[in-house]
Motif scaffolding. Structure first.
Motif, mmCIF file in Angstrom:
data_model
loop_
_atom_site.group_PDB
_atom_site.id
_atom_site.type_symbol
_atom_site.label_atom_id
_atom_site.label_comp_id
_atom_site.label_asym_id
_atom_site.label_seq_id
_atom_site.Cartn_x
_atom_site.Cartn_y
_atom_site.Cartn_z
ATOM 1 N N UNK A 534 6.909 -7.369 1.058
ATOM 2 C CA UNK A 534 6.733 -7.964 2.383
ATOM 3 C C UNK A 534 5.672 -7.180 3.150
ATOM 4 N N UNK A 535 5.739 -5.866 3.060
ATOM 5 C CA UNK A 535 4.827 -5.033 3.841
ATOM 6 C C UNK A 535 3.372 -5.175 3.379
ATOM 7 N N UNK A 536 3.153 -5.103 2.066
ATOM 8 C CA UNK A 536 1.735 -5.212 1.660
ATOM 9 C C UNK A 536 1.197 -6.625 1.824
ATOM 10 N N UNK A 537 2.067 -7.650 1.745
ATOM 11 C CA UNK A 537 1.609 -9.015 2.051
ATOM 12 C C UNK A 537 1.277 -9.158 3.528
ATOM 13 N N UNK A 538 2.029 -8.454 4.380
ATOM 14 C CA UNK A 538 1.722 -8.456 5.811
ATOM 15 C C UNK A 538 0.346 -7.847 6.057
#
Length: 585
Positions: A534-538
């Motif tokens: 989720x974080x790296x896609x954000x």
């Protein structure tokens, strides 16, 4: 100077004799340049005789030569000298390779158009005679295609001989010659006097329709439509109609296929009364033919015939066949019907469309073949204009929902891909998110974001962007944005990633203000998610949306968030955060 002027022709001769085909081909393509260098007189005296006396043996070279010579009238001195182009083209029109002959004939007809009437009689008619009396069938095949252009330009005294020559070719012992004569019959008939058509060509036509070669008879079908347009209605009924009826029952499926293809033109030539009384039964037989190719061709002409015969006859004579075709074993038959069946709505009117056409339409909408479904959806507007969008939707919604929830993911994917088209057909009222409404597709569009198949979820995000672009930012802010903010709380991280992707798709449409006030808090919260994916896609999404955020939001909110992610323990998160930070600068 003499040497200089001879140089171009010397180069041409050398290259035309070169062993390499490409070199010879390049030389032929430069003919116009060589002709300009030589001048009109030397082109006539040297270049054209050389081309005639030194024929190439490569079809590609000959094809290019035939094409070039068709546009050579201006290089030989204009229409007064156009006849100089006839010898090389005549030679090309008699060779064995079909495409070269056809191109040579095309060029000969161009030259004929440029020639004066006197020169046509003096030079072109003898050329036709020479080809028509040629020993090899190839020259006779080419001759058939030259009569139409020349006939109108010769005096009345020369025309009977030309008609006799043509009739002789139509009775030639070689099937290929008869086939060519049959193929050119319609074009030749257009240049003839009506009396000559009736007295001479119609008996010839009758003989060709009874030819023992299928290939001759099927070309005669094309002539049916061409001749019917030239004849009075009573002559059509007496001379053409019986032939068409016989062709519709021909033993060869290719002949029946050709009748089905030509049925629209034939019906228009015959008129509504004759079509209803005499031609319709044959068309019904073609719709139920044993060969799928024939049914396909006939199904594609249903609307054309229906427009001519009217609603009452369509309901009684054609609708039963259409109901059968909608469930035909051949997908090509169903696709052909789907491409035209919506055009019947204006013919039948509201009541008959509701009672009789909609069941056919819904059966095709559920078809497993994508082209069938697409044909129906793309033509909804025609039905919409007749029965009204509300009534259309009452019948359409259950089927769309059924397909949207199909157990096969490819079926669901196909429906998603058609939704933007539906949006344009049905309008914004059917895409407003209102939980009390039973006629909205918005809930389906959002439900696809939580599908178990990634391809569906990915297509759903792109679909939302297309809808937002179709209906505008205001619609997206009212109907989609609040739902995305709500759905991002899904406990499954894969679905949360999908919602973030949807935000990335929608943000450029809704603009900076909505993105910064509504989507920015969602993205900042996602950057603190427990799941590294989720974080790296954000971080990746923030990088993509930098132009949308604006400089102020980037400096005050995006950069601090990315700097925090750049220090994350997960190496992937840190990598994409640093990549996004680099883009910020």
């Amino acid at each position: 100077m003499a040497e200089d002027t001879l140089y171009p022709i010397a180069i041409l001769i050398d290259e035309l004799r070169h062993e390499d085909t490409n070199t010879r081909l390049g030389s032929i393509k430069k003919l116009s340049t060589i002709a300009l260098a030589l001048g009109e007189e030397r082109t006539r005296a040297e270049l054209l005789p050389f081309l005639t006396e030194n024929p190439d043996d490569e079809d590609e070279v000959l094809l290019t030569l035939a094409e070039q010579l068709g546009d050579f009238v201006g290089y030989v001195g204009g229409p007064n000298h156009a006849h100089c182009l006839l010898p090389p083209l005549t030679q090309l029109a008699a060779i064995e390779e079909t495409v070269v002959r056809e191109k040579a004939v095309e060029s000969l007809n161009k030259v004929c158009e440029a020639m004066s009437n006197d020169h046509v009689l003096e030079y072109f008619v003898p050329l036709i005679t020479s080809l028509a009396e040629g020993e090899w069938f190839t020259s006779r095949v080419s001759a058939c295609a030259l009569y139409a252009a020349a006939y109108a330009k010769v005096p009345a005294s020369a025309r009977p001989a030309m008609r006799e020559q043509y009739k002789a070719l139509a009775k030639d012992e070689t099937p290929m010659v008869r086939r060519s004569a049959t193929q050119q019959l319609g074009a030749f008939a257009k240049s003839l006097e009506q009396s000559a058509v009736i007295e001479e060509l119609l008996p010839l036509f009758s003989a060709l329709t009874a030819d023992d070669q299928d290939s001759v008879r099927l070309l005669a079908v094309e002539s049916c439509a061409a001749l019917a347009k030239l004849l009075p209605r009573d002559e059509c009924a007496a001379r053409i109609l019986p032939v068409v009826q016989e062709f519709a029952r021909d033993r060869s499926w290719r002949v029946r296929y050709m009748v089905a293809q030509q049925i629209g033109d034939l019906s228009e030539s015959m008129g509504a009364d004759l079509t209803r009384a005499e031609l319709l039964s044959g068309f019904q037989a073609l719709l139920g033919d044993a060969e799928a190719e024939v049914r396909t061709a006939a199904a594609a002409k249903v609307t054309v015939v229906a427009q001519l015969v009217g609603a009452e006859t369509t309901l009684s004579a054609l609708l039963p066949a259409m109901s059968s075709l909608a469930n035909d074993a051949s997908q090509h038959v169903r696709a052909a019907l789907a491409g035209v069946v919506m055009g019947l709505a204006p013919v039948l009117g509201k009541s008959a469309t509701i009672d009789n056409l909609l069941p056919v339409f819904l059966a095709l909408l559920k078809d497993e073949f994508p082209d069938v479904r697409l044909s129906i959806i793309s033509e909804l507007q025609q039905v919409n204009q007749v029965i009204g969008v509300d009534l259309l939707w009452q019948t359409l919604l259950p089927t769309v929902r059924e397909l949207a929830e199909d157990c096969h993911w490819r079926v669901r994917l196909a429906i998603i891909e058609y939704v933007p088209l539906l949006a344009k057909q049905l309008g914004v009222d059917f895409f407003r998110f209102d939980e009390s409404s039973q006629k909205s597709l918005s809930d389906l569009c959002l439900a696809w974001l939580s599908d178990s198949v990634y391809a569906i979820r990915d297509a759903a995000t792109k679909n939302l962007r297309e809808l937002a672009e179709t209906f505008g930012a205001e619609w997206a802010v009212s109907n989609i944005v609040p739902k995305l903010v709500e759905l991002v709380k899904n406990p499954h991280y894969l679905y949360r990633i999908t919602i973030l992707t949807a935000i990335e798709q929608i943000a450029p449409v809704v603009g900076t203000d909505v993105t910064c006030t509504t989507f920015m808090p969602v993205l900042l919260a996602a950057s603190r998610d427990a799941v590294p994916n989720i974080k790296f896609n954000t971080a990746k999404i923030m990088q993509e949306l930098l132009p949308v955020f604006g400089a102020v939001a980037v400096d005050s909110q995006v950069k601090p968030c990315l700097k925090e992610l750049a220090e994350d323990a997960d190496m992937d998160v840190a990598f994409f955060a640093n990549q996004a930070l680099a883009a910020c600068s």
